[in-house]
Design an enzyme around this catalytic site. Sequence first.
Site, mmCIF file in Angstrom:
data_model
loop_
_atom_site.group_PDB
_atom_site.id
_atom_site.type_symbol
_atom_site.label_atom_id
_atom_site.label_comp_id
_atom_site.label_asym_id
_atom_site.label_seq_id
_atom_site.Cartn_x
_atom_site.Cartn_y
_atom_site.Cartn_z
ATOM 1 C CB ILE A 13 76.819 40.672 46.428
ATOM 2 C CG1 ILE A 13 77.201 39.966 47.739
ATOM 3 C CG2 ILE A 13 75.317 40.887 46.377
ATOM 4 C CD1 ILE A 13 78.641 40.077 48.097
ATOM 5 C CB SER A 35 67.405 41.065 37.323
ATOM 6 O OG SER A 35 68.162 42.199 36.951
ATOM 7 N NE ARG A 37 68.653 48.081 35.757
ATOM 8 C CZ ARG A 37 69.402 48.853 36.535
ATOM 9 N NH1 ARG A 37 69.939 49.952 36.066
ATOM 10 N NH2 ARG A 37 69.624 48.522 37.807
ATOM 11 C CE LYS A 92 77.112 45.158 54.679
ATOM 12 N NZ LYS A 92 78.055 45.900 53.756
ATOM 13 C CG ASP A 170 78.408 49.344 51.738
ATOM 14 O OD1 ASP A 170 77.241 48.917 51.755
ATOM 15 O OD2 ASP A 170 79.330 48.765 51.148
#
Lengths: 307, 307
Positions: A13, A35, A37, A92, A170
């Site tokens: 995303i 991040s 990773r 969200k 979701d």
Amino acid sequence: MPIRIAIVGYGKIAVDQHVPAIQGNSEYQLVAAVSPRPPQVPPPVPVYESVGAMLQAMPGGVDAIAVCTPPSARHPIVAEALAAGLHVLIEKPPAATLGEVEDMVRRAHAANRTLYAAWHAQHNDGVDDARDRLAGKTVTRFRIEWFEDVRKWHPGQDWIFAPGGFGVFDPGINALSISTSILPMPLFIRQAKLLVPANRQQPIAVSLDFGDNLSADFDFRERPDEHWVIEVDTADGEQLRLSEGGTRLAVNGAEVKVSGIGEYPSIYQHFAKLVAANQVEVDVDPLRIVADAFMAGSHQTTDAFDF
Amino acid sequence: MPIRIAIVGYGKIAVDQHVPAIQGNSEYQLVAAVSPRPPQVPPPVPVYESVGAMLQAMPGGVDAIAVCTPPSARHPIVAEALAAGLHVLIEKPPAATLGEVEDMVRRAHAANRTLYAAWHAQHNDGVDDARDRLAGKTVTRFRIEWFEDVRKWHPGQDWIFAPGGFGVFDPGINALSISTSILPMPLFIRQAKLLVPANRQQPIAVSLDFGDNLSADFDFRERPDEHWVIEVDTADGEQLRLSEGGTRLAVNGAEVKVSGIGEYPSIYQHFAKLVAANQVEVDVDPLRIVADAFMAGSHQTTDAFDF
């Protein structure tokens, strides 16, 4: 001076939506990514393992973060960023629990920084128009159908069926976020049915009854007719139909021309206004409806599901 | 002029607690009862089948209602009473969903009438003292153990394991209501485990992890050592122990003399003050924690349970 922003949680995303929206808006400058990773798609900015590491490496160099991690990881990240004086935008749903969201809001007010819980579906082009048309009207029927194939949209994403993963809520919470935003009256659950695969923790299909001819069905199972539709009938005989997730609007069967700059550009435009005023904007209604469905709903077991 | 009050839902809690508390307080006059079926224990006042029937039979004769029905039946009753200009007291938990509670609050403000969500456990004699002692302190450990035998306290009450019945959260929410009331910091769930009997819908045992050495266990199963205990350790080395549901308080192992007028007399004393000022007092925190546990928790199946 642009808002110097970092993206925390550099997954799909972030790459697909946040980076282009930020880079396409001159009010922002993308300065870092966080991040734990190495990201699959390398970002065009330095990557740090944690917010703390970023703040240490770039003292005074970051004004805001956009949090794109899974919901259950967000609370400590948001708390740390606000304490460091950063403004925060969160994807969200804002967190795994209502309690975490409330605590984030408390911290944002205490820090006098912006916290914006972005519900991207609310920024679709048809939504503002639908809200304007429904203002002050009496709704006589309301119906959500949000049917999408989880194998197609979330291939192999087992986390979505784990505790805190929300299952079919979701995508369904996107429909709820549009609904609570456009309806001229409050929406709350009277009855709910959650179908949970025998080998999973979260629902694969949900029916919500809001009373008074208001209802919703979310379904993650494969079917020939995927669709994302919200229909609203009003007492004056008008029918609104938002389709394709809120991007198209029809009134009494006739397509209405809607315009806008698109979901994520609109989100970032709005966030910049909030940041300029240190404002907190957190709509918890969609998440509250989901929590109520889990609490008061009937949980039924259905066929095991594997990707 | 006393507050002319009617009891809606004339079951065990009404007879055992509400009637004596009302009759023992000169600020009130018990004027009616509402029950869709004839009450098992006949009330000392006229009985009506519905709030509507009562209002029709006694126009201008009722100032307030105390709602003692099961939670899922309350929203329409409260809405009707507020619309008729009555003040409303509701038993715990205030409703089956957070959405219903929010709507009741909206309606109370719109009607300019009192809505009081009474959490009886908060009125136990040790609770105010515990809150005073914890104010401004840092909590280093917090532990709830709420172990009661459902067969003994809720014999044959199948509704408690049905959707909206809350299962072991029905007693557990009393502990949460004390906790959110006495703790000097917000309480929200990080992880939760719900054990649901194979033949039931609601949990028989629950473990809640609030992070930072804060936890709770509720258990409805038969065991030799029923107890209802909340322990709080603070950074200055003090340990508080509320036991017997909040009626007794010990500090560092020594019993503290606490005093009060008792749970329900205290509830009605407070309600009279709220009514005098048309104030709304609704603490949703305990119910929000329960909703979060249902939403974010892990649901596990355990042995079937029959009364």
